[in-house]
Motif scaffolding. Sequence first.
Motif, PDB file in Angstrom:
ATOM      1  N   LEU A   1     -79.755 -78.011 140.952  1.00 27.57           N
ATOM      2  CA  LEU A   1     -80.578 -76.829 140.712  1.00 27.57           C
ATOM      3  C   LEU A   1     -79.701 -75.620 140.411  1.00 27.57           C
ATOM      4  CD1 LEU A   1     -83.390 -75.546 140.648  1.00 27.57           C
ATOM      5  CD2 LEU A   1     -83.158 -75.121 143.087  1.00 27.57           C
ATOM      6  N   LYS A   2     -78.606 -75.487 141.148  1.00 27.32           N
ATOM      7  CA  LYS A   2     -77.687 -74.367 140.930  1.00 27.32           C
ATOM      8  C   LYS A   2     -77.101 -74.438 139.523  1.00 27.32           C
ATOM      9  CE  LYS A   2     -73.706 -72.098 143.059  1.00 27.32           C
ATOM     10  NZ  LYS A   2     -73.141 -71.632 141.837  1.00 27.32           N
ATOM     11  N   GLU A   3     -76.705 -75.634 139.084  1.00 30.13           N
ATOM     12  CA  GLU A   3     -76.152 -75.794 137.734  1.00 30.13           C
ATOM     13  C   GLU A   3     -77.192 -75.442 136.676  1.00 30.13           C
ATOM     14  OE1 GLU A   3     -74.488 -79.684 137.146  1.00 30.13           O
ATOM     15  OE2 GLU A   3     -73.230 -79.526 138.930  1.00 30.13           O
ATOM     16  N   ILE A   4     -78.430 -75.888 136.880  1.00 31.86           N
ATOM     17  CA  ILE A   4     -79.491 -75.618 135.917  1.00 31.86           C
ATOM     18  C   ILE A   4     -79.750 -74.118 135.821  1.00 31.86           C
ATOM     19  CG2 ILE A   4     -81.965 -75.903 135.466  1.00 31.86           C
ATOM     20  CD1 ILE A   4     -81.693 -78.717 136.752  1.00 31.86           C
ATOM     21  N   VAL A   5     -79.867 -73.466 136.961  1.00 34.57           N
ATOM     22  CA  VAL A   5     -80.130 -72.027 136.970  1.00 34.57           C
ATOM     23  C   VAL A   5     -78.967 -71.280 136.337  1.00 34.57           C
ATOM     24  CG1 VAL A   5     -80.423 -70.029 138.473  1.00 34.57           C
ATOM     25  CG2 VAL A   5     -81.712 -72.109 138.913  1.00 34.57           C
TER      26      VAL A   5
ATOM     27  N   GLU B   1     -77.314 -68.713 129.314  1.00 29.38           N
ATOM     28  CA  GLU B   1     -77.930 -68.792 127.990  1.00 29.38           C
ATOM     29  C   GLU B   1     -78.683 -67.503 127.668  1.00 29.38           C
ATOM     30  OE1 GLU B   1     -81.548 -71.370 126.159  1.00 29.38           O
ATOM     31  OE2 GLU B   1     -80.016 -72.500 127.268  1.00 29.38           O
ATOM     32  N   LYS B   2     -79.470 -66.998 128.589  1.00 25.97           N
ATOM     33  CA  LYS B   2     -80.241 -65.777 128.363  1.00 25.97           C
ATOM     34  C   LYS B   2     -79.331 -64.562 128.227  1.00 25.97           C
ATOM     35  CE  LYS B   2     -84.352 -67.377 128.231  1.00 25.97           C
ATOM     36  NZ  LYS B   2     -85.127 -67.324 126.992  1.00 25.97           N
TER      37      LYS B   2
ATOM     38  N   VAL C   1     -75.672 -61.024 122.311  1.00 26.94           N
ATOM     39  CA  VAL C   1     -75.517 -61.252 120.869  1.00 26.94           C
ATOM     40  C   VAL C   1     -76.461 -60.341 120.100  1.00 26.94           C
ATOM     41  CG1 VAL C   1     -75.960 -62.937 119.036  1.00 26.94           C
ATOM     42  CG2 VAL C   1     -74.597 -63.583 121.012  1.00 26.94           C
ATOM     43  N   GLN C   2     -77.721 -60.283 120.525  1.00 27.59           N
ATOM     44  CA  GLN C   2     -78.677 -59.423 119.829  1.00 27.59           C
ATOM     45  C   GLN C   2     -78.284 -57.959 119.930  1.00 27.59           C
ATOM     46  OE1 GLN C   2     -82.449 -60.291 121.566  1.00 27.59           O
ATOM     47  NE2 GLN C   2     -82.764 -62.163 120.386  1.00 27.59           N
TER      48      GLN C   2
END
Length: 193
Positions: free
Chosen positions: A147-151, A157-158, A164-165
């Motif tokens: 779960l920690k890796e996923i979060v 990513e966000k 970038v924007q």
Amino acid sequence: MDTTPPPVDVNRLKAILNASKQLMKKVETGDFQTGNIDPRALTEDGVAGMQAEGITRPMNQMGSSSVGYTAETVKNSRLPEAIKKIMIEKPIVQLASPNHTFTLDDVSELAEKPMGLPRTPKNSPKKQINEAYPSNSEYLTVTKEELKEIVDSMVNEKLLEFFVQNNNKRVTEDAVKKTIGVLIKEGKLKKVN
């Protein structure tokens, strides 16, 4: 000097607690008589008057042992003479202190039992509770580390997307400003009043 106190007599403690419990019950129910204590014994002046009449205080029931010092040790101490004199004339009795550490299990028969959960009749049907998780693809079973890796990856990513924007917008604005500034300096663009 031996500082180990004698062990506690648990049976005697049980008797004291049981007597206290009986006394509490009498007070709660109001089943008692008044007038058994001389009211003078409740104030310091009254006690002084009773002592002047020759009435002495009863000995402590918890048990007392001998005086913890001798006249010789008092005389050799650095205490003021008035205190030495009083200590020799009226020795301080050392109370026997308990050595036994006890738990509530030692007096468990005196403790009131908790009510607990209500009992159901023997013939009543028992409800069975089944906890089931939906077997939908929206639910996952993951460990804490997974779960920690996923979060972490989602947050990264966000954040990358945001920067970038934001950076592209700022780079574009900065590039346009510089280009316009260079064109004005070279005379290819003129300011209009």
